[in-house]
Design a protein around this motif. Structure first.
Motif, PDB file in Angstrom:
ATOM      1  N   LYS A  46      77.048  26.982  33.511  1.00 43.07           N
ATOM      2  CA  LYS A  46      76.441  27.241  34.810  1.00 43.07           C
ATOM      3  C   LYS A  46      75.261  28.191  34.653  1.00 43.07           C
ATOM      4  O   LYS A  46      75.403  29.281  34.115  1.00 43.07           O
ATOM      5  N   SER A  47      74.088  27.766  35.113  1.00 44.14           N
ATOM      6  CA  SER A  47      72.927  28.646  35.131  1.00 44.14           C
ATOM      7  C   SER A  47      72.825  29.354  36.483  1.00 44.14           C
ATOM      8  O   SER A  47      71.872  30.048  36.761  1.00 44.14           O
ATOM      9  N   TYR A  48      73.836  29.159  37.324  1.00 45.41           N
ATOM     10  CA  TYR A  48      73.906  29.789  38.636  1.00 45.41           C
ATOM     11  C   TYR A  48      75.385  29.949  38.964  1.00 45.41           C
ATOM     12  O   TYR A  48      76.251  29.447  38.250  1.00 45.41           O
ATOM     13  N   ILE A  49      75.688  30.668  40.052  1.00 44.73           N
ATOM     14  CA  ILE A  49      77.087  30.869  40.440  1.00 44.73           C
ATOM     15  C   ILE A  49      77.498  29.759  41.398  1.00 44.73           C
ATOM     16  O   ILE A  49      76.972  29.640  42.497  1.00 44.73           O
ATOM     17  N   ASP A  50      78.449  28.966  40.980  1.00 52.94           N
ATOM     18  CA  ASP A  50      78.922  27.830  41.758  1.00 52.94           C
ATOM     19  C   ASP A  50      80.297  28.172  42.329  1.00 52.94           C
ATOM     20  O   ASP A  50      81.284  28.232  41.605  1.00 52.94           O
ATOM     21  N   TYR A  51      80.371  28.367  43.638  1.00 60.18           N
ATOM     22  CA  TYR A  51      81.622  28.791  44.249  1.00 60.18           C
ATOM     23  C   TYR A  51      82.636  27.660  44.373  1.00 60.18           C
ATOM     24  O   TYR A  51      83.776  27.881  44.761  1.00 60.18           O
ATOM     25  N   ASN A  86      90.345  26.733  29.996  1.00 59.59           N
ATOM     26  CA  ASN A  86      89.073  26.573  30.701  1.00 59.59           C
ATOM     27  C   ASN A  86      88.116  27.665  30.245  1.00 59.59           C
ATOM     28  O   ASN A  86      88.434  28.852  30.335  1.00 59.59           O
ATOM     29  N   ILE A  87      86.947  27.263  29.772  1.00 62.89           N
ATOM     30  CA  ILE A  87      85.941  28.229  29.328  1.00 62.89           C
ATOM     31  C   ILE A  87      84.676  28.020  30.147  1.00 62.89           C
ATOM     32  O   ILE A  87      84.082  26.944  30.128  1.00 62.89           O
ATOM     33  N   VAL A  88      84.279  29.048  30.862  1.00 60.66           N
ATOM     34  CA  VAL A  88      83.074  28.985  31.692  1.00 60.66           C
ATOM     35  C   VAL A  88      81.964  29.741  30.986  1.00 60.66           C
ATOM     36  O   VAL A  88      82.097  30.933  30.704  1.00 60.66           O
ATOM     37  N   PHE A  89      80.899  29.044  30.696  1.00 58.05           N
ATOM     38  CA  PHE A  89      79.756  29.618  29.979  1.00 58.05           C
ATOM     39  C   PHE A  89      78.668  29.939  30.997  1.00 58.05           C
ATOM     40  O   PHE A  89      78.193  29.060  31.702  1.00 58.05           O
ATOM     41  N   TYR A  90      78.257  31.210  31.079  1.00 52.19           N
ATOM     42  CA  TYR A  90      77.313  31.628  32.119  1.00 52.19           C
ATOM     43  C   TYR A  90      76.153  32.428  31.529  1.00 52.19           C
ATOM     44  O   TYR A  90      76.352  33.303  30.690  1.00 52.19           O
ATOM     45  N   HIS A  91      74.934  32.102  31.988  1.00 53.99           N
ATOM     46  CA  HIS A  91      73.763  32.868  31.549  1.00 53.99           C
ATOM     47  C   HIS A  91      72.767  33.048  32.704  1.00 53.99           C
ATOM     48  O   HIS A  91      71.569  33.221  32.483  1.00 53.99           O
ATOM     49  N   GLY A  92      73.257  32.988  33.920  1.00 54.06           N
ATOM     50  CA  GLY A  92      72.389  33.094  35.094  1.00 54.06           C
ATOM     51  C   GLY A  92      71.893  34.502  35.338  1.00 54.06           C
ATOM     52  O   GLY A  92      72.314  35.462  34.695  1.00 54.06           O
ATOM     53  N   GLU A  93      70.991  34.627  36.316  1.00 51.78           N
ATOM     54  CA  GLU A  93      70.373  35.920  36.615  1.00 51.78           C
ATOM     55  C   GLU A  93      71.262  36.800  37.503  1.00 51.78           C
ATOM     56  O   GLU A  93      71.188  38.017  37.451  1.00 51.78           O
ATOM     57  N   ARG A  94      72.105  36.168  38.321  1.00 50.28           N
ATOM     58  CA  ARG A  94      72.956  36.927  39.225  1.00 50.28           C
ATOM     59  C   ARG A  94      74.220  37.406  38.521  1.00 50.28           C
ATOM     60  O   ARG A  94      74.646  36.828  37.514  1.00 50.28           O
ATOM     61  N   LYS A  95      74.811  38.454  39.060  1.00 50.55           N
ATOM     62  CA  LYS A  95      76.053  38.964  38.492  1.00 50.55           C
ATOM     63  C   LYS A  95      77.197  38.020  38.852  1.00 50.55           C
ATOM     64  O   LYS A  95      77.339  37.596  39.988  1.00 50.55           O
ATOM     65  N   TRP A  96      78.033  37.702  37.854  1.00 55.87           N
ATOM     66  CA  TRP A  96      79.165  36.807  38.084  1.00 55.87           C
ATOM     67  C   TRP A  96      80.208  37.512  38.939  1.00 55.87           C
ATOM     68  O   TRP A  96      80.613  38.635  38.630  1.00 55.87           O
ATOM     69  N   ASN A  97      80.660  36.877  40.016  1.00 57.33           N
ATOM     70  CA  ASN A  97      81.594  37.563  40.921  1.00 57.33           C
ATOM     71  C   ASN A  97      82.775  36.698  41.349  1.00 57.33           C
ATOM     72  O   ASN A  97      83.396  36.957  42.376  1.00 57.33           O
ATOM     73  N   ASP A 109      79.926  35.372  29.454  1.00 57.90           N
ATOM     74  CA  ASP A 109      78.750  35.803  30.206  1.00 57.90           C
ATOM     75  C   ASP A 109      77.749  36.425  29.233  1.00 57.90           C
ATOM     76  O   ASP A 109      77.971  37.520  28.712  1.00 57.90           O
ATOM     77  N   LEU A 110      76.649  35.727  28.982  1.00 54.99           N
ATOM     78  CA  LEU A 110      75.666  36.223  28.019  1.00 54.99           C
ATOM     79  C   LEU A 110      74.993  37.506  28.479  1.00 54.99           C
ATOM     80  O   LEU A 110      74.423  38.233  27.663  1.00 54.99           O
ATOM     81  N   ASN A 111      75.063  37.787  29.773  1.00 54.83           N
ATOM     82  CA  ASN A 111      74.492  39.032  30.270  1.00 54.83           C
ATOM     83  C   ASN A 111      75.290  40.255  29.808  1.00 54.83           C
ATOM     84  O   ASN A 111      74.798  41.383  29.867  1.00 54.83           O
TER      85      ASN A 111
END
Length: 311
Positions: free
Chosen positions: A78-83, A112-123, A149-151
């Motif tokens: 996900k390059s964004y937060i998908d609710y 389940n592994i969620v890979f995230y590198h988006g600009e927003r904080k994962w919440n 989370d790469l951030n």
């Protein structure tokens, strides 16, 4: 290829290789990495038939140390937060269990592994639902997932792993900084050139597709290598010339030529060569669907010999 995004394309190019998955587990879940053996990518076509909206980024099977169990690894990039993510993961799990129970009368553990590198904080909590009552915990259906989370990891920590897997680490660095200014890729390009990363041309394509400015990206790379002459030597060495041709002329989806190039690149990246017979078949394809089927076969192949008889 319908509705494909540059982030998804790059993610799949890198993580269709089990070695890259193992590297990521070593970094972000070392306890899990110790247990996992024999990672094998799975053809998700039969699962996708269960639902028109069912789309897996990547799916692997593996063995757990000292056990004959199967663990299915689902990667959601996900390059964004998908609710909608939690409900999507539950749906994926249910379809996988349904299919596996039918074939083997068995419900495998699913990681389940969620890979995230988006600009927003994962919440989104990594365990759902969150209950205030301890008495209800054992009765409640739970969804757990590992968040990568790469951030949350520094460049230095990633660079310290370059000895382990240059391609994967450099790809992670590119994904981590993909939303930043093009100039920020100078140190990453320098590292990839210094360590002779096979993923340089993939990273170059990815950055161009996201930034939509091939001239600027080429200029930055030229500054790193030290001029036009060295730039030409580099592009010739990595055979980048022609691989990005046409990709800036429009959207990636629906382009037969671009799909052919991606398939040839994947084969060369994975096996170091492309059998003449396979290249001929690829170039004769007239439909994206035909190339998608070959793409799956290449991803699942364990040796270049298996590609000789692909139809």
């Amino acid at each position: 290829m319908e509705n494909i995004q540059p982030h998804d394309w790059f993610f799949k190019q890198i993580f269709s290789n089990p070695k890259s998955v193992k590297t990521v587990l070593d970094i972000f879940a070392p306890d899990l990495a110790e247990e996992v053996q024999q990672l094998n990518i799975v053809n998700t076509e039969k699962f996708s038939k269960k639902s028109k909206k069912f789309v897996l980024d990547l799916l692997y099977t593996c063995k757990v140390k000292d056990q004959e169990a199967f663990i299915r690894l689902i990667f959601e990039h996900k390059s964004y937060i998908d609710y909608d993510l939690p409900s999507q993961l539950l749906h994926y799990n249910a379809v996988i269990w349904q299919e596996t129970a039918k074939e083997k009368q068995y419900y495998p553990p699913i990681i389940n592994i969620v890979f995230y590198h988006g600009e927003r904080k994962w919440n989104i909590p990594t365990t759902l639902p969150v209950l205030n009552s301890k008495n209800l915990e054992k009765y409640s259906l739970k969804l757990n997932y590992l968040l990568i989370d790469l951030n949350q990891i520094s460049d230095e920590d990633l660079k310290n792993r370059l000895y382990q897997d240059v391609c994967t680490i450099s790809a992670l660095l590119v994904m981590k900084h993909i939303f930043e200014d093009i100039q920020n890729f100078k140190p990453i390009f320098k590292l990839m050139i210094e360590y002779k990363s096979d993923c340089l041309y993939l990273a170059f394509d990815y950055i161009v597709l996201v930034k939509k400015d091939i001239e600027k990206v080429e200029e930055v790379l030229k500054e790193v290598v030290g001029g036009d002459e060295k730039m030409m030597t580099l592009t010739e060495k990595w055979k980048m010339e022609g691989w990005i041709k046409g990709k800036m002329e429009g959207k990636l989806e629906g382009k037969l030529e671009a799909k052919m190039e991606d398939l040839i690149k994947l084969t060369r990246l994975k096996f170091g060569t492309v059998p003449e017979s396979l290249e001929k078949i690829i170039k004769q394809c007239k439909e994206i669907e035909e190339l998608d089927k070959i793409f799956t076969k290449v991803a699942l192949a364990k040796s270049v010999e298996e590609l000789e008889n692909i139809k």
